[in-house]
Structure formats: C-alpha cells, structure tokens
Design a protein around this motif. Sequence first.
Motif, PDB file in Angstrom:
ATOM      1  N   PHE A 109       0.752  -1.206   0.005  1.00  0.00           N
ATOM      2  CA  PHE A 109      -0.073  -0.152   0.008  1.00  0.00           C
ATOM      3  C   PHE A 109       0.951   1.305   0.019  1.00  0.00           C
ATOM      4  O   PHE A 109       0.435   2.389  -0.604  1.00  0.00           O
ATOM      5  N   THR A 110       2.104   1.282   0.794  1.00  0.00           N
ATOM      6  CA  THR A 110       3.032   2.328   0.556  1.00  0.00           C
ATOM      7  C   THR A 110       3.247   2.688  -0.959  1.00  0.00           C
ATOM      8  O   THR A 110       3.191   4.017  -1.288  1.00  0.00           O
ATOM      9  N   VAL A 111       3.972   1.828  -1.648  1.00  0.00           N
ATOM     10  CA  VAL A 111       4.210   1.975  -3.042  1.00  0.00           C
ATOM     11  C   VAL A 111       3.036   2.363  -3.858  1.00  0.00           C
ATOM     12  O   VAL A 111       3.005   3.149  -4.526  1.00  0.00           O
ATOM     13  N   LEU A 112       1.964   1.717  -3.720  1.00  0.00           N
ATOM     14  CA  LEU A 112       0.709   2.004  -4.241  1.00  0.00           C
ATOM     15  C   LEU A 112       0.172   3.658  -4.143  1.00  0.00           C
ATOM     16  O   LEU A 112       0.137   4.522  -5.108  1.00  0.00           O
ATOM     17  N   ILE A 113       0.028   3.881  -2.851  1.00  0.00           N
ATOM     18  CA  ILE A 113      -0.432   5.280  -2.511  1.00  0.00           C
ATOM     19  C   ILE A 113       0.434   6.363  -2.921  1.00  0.00           C
ATOM     20  O   ILE A 113       0.201   7.107  -3.633  1.00  0.00           O
ATOM     21  N   CYS A 114       1.731   6.178  -2.444  1.00  0.00           N
ATOM     22  CA  CYS A 114       3.010   7.154  -2.866  1.00  0.00           C
ATOM     23  C   CYS A 114       3.094   7.267  -4.311  1.00  0.00           C
ATOM     24  O   CYS A 114       3.139   8.136  -4.665  1.00  0.00           O
ATOM     25  N   GLY A 115       2.884   6.138  -4.925  1.00  0.00           N
ATOM     26  CA  GLY A 115       3.101   5.989  -6.393  1.00  0.00           C
ATOM     27  C   GLY A 115       2.000   6.975  -7.083  1.00  0.00           C
ATOM     28  O   GLY A 115       2.282   7.747  -8.080  1.00  0.00           O
ATOM     29  N   ILE A 116       0.837   6.898  -6.824  1.00  0.00           N
ATOM     30  CA  ILE A 116      -0.167   7.466  -7.325  1.00  0.00           C
ATOM     31  C   ILE A 116      -0.176   8.914  -7.064  1.00  0.00           C
ATOM     32  O   ILE A 116      -0.373   9.683  -7.936  1.00  0.00           O
ATOM     33  N   PHE A 117       0.380   9.265  -5.767  1.00  0.00           N
ATOM     34  CA  PHE A 117       0.665  10.760  -5.494  1.00  0.00           C
ATOM     35  C   PHE A 117       1.605  11.210  -6.446  1.00  0.00           C
ATOM     36  O   PHE A 117       1.548  12.463  -6.834  1.00  0.00           O
ATOM     37  N   VAL A 118       2.755  10.630  -6.465  1.00  0.00           N
ATOM     38  CA  VAL A 118       3.859  11.095  -7.188  1.00  0.00           C
ATOM     39  C   VAL A 118       3.693  11.087  -8.667  1.00  0.00           C
ATOM     40  O   VAL A 118       4.025  12.069  -9.290  1.00  0.00           O
TER      41      VAL A 118
END
Length: 193
Positions: A109-118
């Motif tokens: 979820f970290t990579v998914l959420i962070c990735g969407i925002f980035v």
Amino acid sequence: MQTHKEKATIVTLKEGKLFTTANMVFMALFAAITCILAPLSIPIGPVPVSLTNLVLYISVYVLGWKRGTITYLVYLLIGLVGLPVFSGMTGGVGKLAGPTGGYLIGFIFTVLICGIFVERGGGIWYLSFLGMILGTAVAYALETAWFCISSGTALLPALELCVFPFLIGDFIKMALALAAGPVISARLKKAVR
C-alpha cells in the motif's frame, strides 16, 4: 537507423504500455536493488530499521505506481520462496507470518499510494510528500495491528516498538527520495531515449 517518427513511438517509463523491454529492465533493476538493500538492517528491537521504504519511495518516481507495485510484489514473492531478501537476511513464509509481517504487506500500500501521488501530482513536491506520509501511515497501521495480533501486545506498547522509533528516520528517507527521485528518474529516462 530510426526515423523521427519511429523515435516518437518508443514507449519509455511511465508512458503507454505497462510491459515494454525498457520498463521490464527497470522493474527488474528495482526489484534487484530492493533485494540488495532491504536485508541491510539495523536491529533495534523486534522491528529493525531497513532501507526498503527508501527504495520504494524512489522506485515510484522511475516506475510509476503500477510498475512500482508490481516490482515490489516480485520482491515479496522472491522473499516468500525463501531467498534471504527480507530485513536481517531472512526469507520465507515464516517471516511474513511473524510479528513484522505487517510491514511486508503494508509496503504494498505504501508503494501504491505514494506512487499515485507522485505520478499524478505533476511533480509538485508537497503532493509527493503527502503520498509518502499517507502510504507510510497505512504501513504503520497494518504493522501495528499485525504486531498486536501476532505477539499479543497492547496498542501503546506496539506503537512504541513499531512506529515511534522509526518516524524521524522515515522522514529523512522521504526527504532523500524527494531530492533524489526526480533526478534519478530524469536521468534514467534520458538514458532510455
């Protein structure tokens, strides 16, 4: 020799098709980097300090949220089959079932959420930072719940073991990713073109 029209149709990172040769090479590269850096950890209690989230923060700048999530899942599968790529040079299903397994799941979820925002933040640093904070908060929540259930620890002691000691270090990793991520991404994209 490629014509100008052919060059325009080459799919580079974060554009077009999910799996091109270039994208798969960079996904394999980041899976390998994760496998190398994640085991390097400092044990400070039941939950060690590792570089896993730093690699994830930077990977989404290069790969985007879809490829970044797939890359982390590949890393996770490599560890689950028993290769020692998790913190402390461990691997196997036992690590996932143990008290720190919540981080391994939470980092999805970290990579998914962070990735969407980035990816969707248009390069605005504070949106990327917000994504990193939210993604990390989800990982913290899952890890704390997982730790409480697997060890029978109450909430406050679990927070003292699983969250509080890591806050400053994680903010430093976020700052490093905010500074290095766009630079690494731009240089890799330039190398692909």
